[in-house]
Write an enzyme that holds these catalytic residues in place. Sequence first.
Site, short mmCIF file in Angstrom:
data_model
loop_
_atom_site.label_atom_id
_atom_site.label_comp_id
_atom_site.label_asym_id
_atom_site.label_seq_id
_atom_site.Cartn_x
_atom_site.Cartn_y
_atom_site.Cartn_z
N ARG A 57 0.84 -1.15 0.08
CA ARG A 57 -0.02 -0.05 0.21
C ARG A 57 0.98 1.37 -0.08
NH1 ARG A 57 -2.38 -3.72 -0.93
NH2 ARG A 57 -4.20 -4.76 0.02
N SER B 125 -10.83 -1.30 4.47
CA SER B 125 -9.93 -1.45 5.56
C SER B 125 -9.30 -0.06 6.08
CB SER B 125 -8.72 -2.31 5.30
OG SER B 125 -9.14 -3.84 5.19
N GLU C 172 -4.71 3.20 6.98
CA GLU C 172 -4.60 3.12 5.38
C GLU C 172 -5.42 3.97 4.54
OE1 GLU C 172 -4.87 -1.02 3.81
OE2 GLU C 172 -6.08 -0.28 2.06
C1 LIG Z 1 -15.73 -1.78 0.32
C2 LIG Z 1 -14.32 -1.48 -0.04
C3 LIG Z 1 -13.45 -2.37 -0.06
C4 LIG Z 1 -12.05 -2.08 -0.21
N1 LIG Z 1 -11.14 -3.26 -0.57
C5 LIG Z 1 -9.91 -2.83 -0.82
C6 LIG Z 1 -9.08 -3.97 -1.05
O1 LIG Z 1 -9.27 -5.09 -1.30
N2 LIG Z 1 -7.67 -3.58 -1.41
C7 LIG Z 1 -7.32 -2.31 -1.23
O2 LIG Z 1 -5.94 -2.21 -1.58
N3 LIG Z 1 -7.98 -1.55 -1.22
C8 LIG Z 1 -9.52 -1.53 -0.95
N4 LIG Z 1 -10.27 -0.47 -0.67
C9 LIG Z 1 -9.86 0.78 -0.48
C10 LIG Z 1 -9.86 1.69 -1.95
O3 LIG Z 1 -10.87 1.24 -2.86
C11 LIG Z 1 -8.40 1.61 -2.80
O4 LIG Z 1 -7.49 2.27 -1.81
C12 LIG Z 1 -8.49 2.31 -4.11
O5 LIG Z 1 -7.41 2.06 -4.93
C13 LIG Z 1 -8.82 3.80 -3.83
O6 LIG Z 1 -9.13 4.48 -5.32
P1 LIG Z 1 -10.15 5.69 -5.38
O7 LIG Z 1 -10.22 6.05 -6.61
O8 LIG Z 1 -11.29 5.67 -4.43
O9 LIG Z 1 -8.97 6.72 -4.69
P2 LIG Z 1 -9.21 8.04 -3.59
O10 LIG Z 1 -10.18 7.30 -2.54
O11 LIG Z 1 -10.27 8.97 -4.39
O12 LIG Z 1 -7.99 8.56 -3.36
C14 LIG Z 1 -7.12 7.64 -2.55
C15 LIG Z 1 -5.76 8.38 -2.66
O13 LIG Z 1 -5.31 8.40 -4.10
C16 LIG Z 1 -4.75 9.94 -4.44
N5 LIG Z 1 -5.30 9.77 -5.95
C17 LIG Z 1 -6.57 9.43 -6.49
N6 LIG Z 1 -6.48 9.65 -7.83
C18 LIG Z 1 -5.19 9.80 -8.20
C19 LIG Z 1 -4.14 10.05 -9.52
N7 LIG Z 1 -4.99 10.20 -10.56
N8 LIG Z 1 -3.13 10.34 -9.22
C20 LIG Z 1 -2.49 10.63 -8.14
N9 LIG Z 1 -3.17 10.39 -6.81
C21 LIG Z 1 -4.64 10.12 -7.13
C22 LIG Z 1 -6.02 10.58 -3.79
O14 LIG Z 1 -5.37 11.96 -3.76
C23 LIG Z 1 -5.75 10.08 -2.45
O15 LIG Z 1 -4.73 10.38 -1.70
C24 LIG Z 1 -11.59 -0.80 -0.29
C25 LIG Z 1 -12.55 0.13 -0.46
C26 LIG Z 1 -13.82 0.11 -0.05
C27 LIG Z 1 -14.87 0.99 0.29
#
Ligand SMILES: Cc1cc2nc3c(=O)[nH]c(=O)nc-3n(C[C@H](O)[C@H](O)[C@H](O)COP(=O)(O)OP(=O)(O)OC[C@H]3O[C@@H](n4cnc5c(N)ncnc54)[C@H](O)[C@@H]3O)c2cc1C
Length: 314
Positions: free
Chosen positions: A181, A230, A300
């Site tokens: 991560r 998480s 996280e």
């Molecule tokens: C039900 C559920 C289950 C999940 N299961 C998992 C899992 O199994 N494994 C896992 O790893 N995660 C999991 N997650 C967490 C999450 O989905 C991941 O971390 C995902 O990658 C976040 O993507 P996002 O587009 O929602 O990012 P956001 O929440 O919008 O942003 C997260 C971070 O990324 C940055 N960011 C976003 N886009 C960009 C870009 N284009 N360039 C640079 N920085 C950027 C943002 O500034 C922020 O700091 C889960 C979440 C939920 C709600």
Amino acid sequence: MNAFKGRPDRPGYPSGPSFKGDLYYDEPLASHTSWRVGGPAQRFYQPADRDDMVAFLGALPEHEPLFWLGLGTNLLVRDGGLPGTVICTLGRLKRMHRIDDLHIYVETGVPCARVARFCADQGLAGAEFLAGIPGTLGGALAMNAGAFGGETWRLVSEVETITRTGDAKLRKASQFTIGYRSVRGAAGEYFISAVLRLQPGEASVSRAKISLLLARRAATQPTHVPNCGSVFRNPQDDHAARLIEACGLKGHRIGAACVSEKHANFILNAGGATALDIETLIDYVRAEVETRQGVRLHPEVHIVGEKHSPWKVD
Ligand SMILES: Cc1cc2nc3c(=O)[nH]c(=O)nc-3n(C[C@H](O)[C@H](O)[C@H](O)COP(=O)(O)OP(=O)(O)OC[C@H]3O[C@@H](n4cnc5c(N)ncnc54)[C@H](O)[C@@H]3O)c2cc1C
């Protein structure tokens, strides 16, 4: 067509017909985060496409704070919101196509689940795990998101990044230091697109794998109540959920934020929670686990924004 909404509220801020995206003021971020909490973005820009994004950043005033948002599934935005400009990639940086036998090009506003389905349909294997990650590819690159043994950066050949001032660059995966991560390298750059390398596969096999992964997820995670996945990173050789459960914290509640009974590392918005409820519960769980188990947990989820808006919200 100039699709800007609202009034230009800052001298020197990009405006006019050369920008084709949508600009909003005081946009409630609770509508853009999976926890359904968080104050407004002072300015909120949805670029029309990649080129519009590059032009917009090139014109942004030098000291304007900038934050990139994907699907908000790993974010706790505080109740006072985010000053400056939030860039929302979802559905805007949306191009995805096959390049050759094993490579695909994906822009970072594409949801991971779509990438997984696209690869399966193309008979390409290795991206199935992305089906269970509810964010965008951009968020997955920023977090090195992973599930069921798969990790985002194991698929990456190269990425296109952009600087704060709109300078786009191609970077090889080898230019980044990748961990659990965690992604380091190219500080101050954001992800616009990636070239992913898959393996030869079979559509039916990949589709079956995706169904299996989603069923396992539904059985172990509270999928119907707003949450952020998480909350804490797993400590080395242990699980945050096990430590939290061992402290008897399942079901523990502060305001309308509640530790899930189904998965102790999930905090739920049980209805009407504030970001402050959730952050207070995160701090409480952390302190309890440290006192009773001697382990310091690290969030996280990214906690961002202000407790109180430093600008005037209409
Ligand atoms: C039900 C559920 C289950 C999940 N299961 C998992 C899992 O199994 N494994 C896992 O790893 N995660 C999991 N997650 C967490 C999450 O989905 C991941 O971390 C995902 O990658 C976040 O993507 P996002 O587009 O929602 O990012 P956001 O929440 O919008 O942003 C997260 C971070 O990324 C940055 N960011 C976003 N886009 C960009 C870009 N284009 N360039 C640079 N920085 C950027 C943002 O500034 C922020 O700091 C889960 C979440 C939920 C709600």
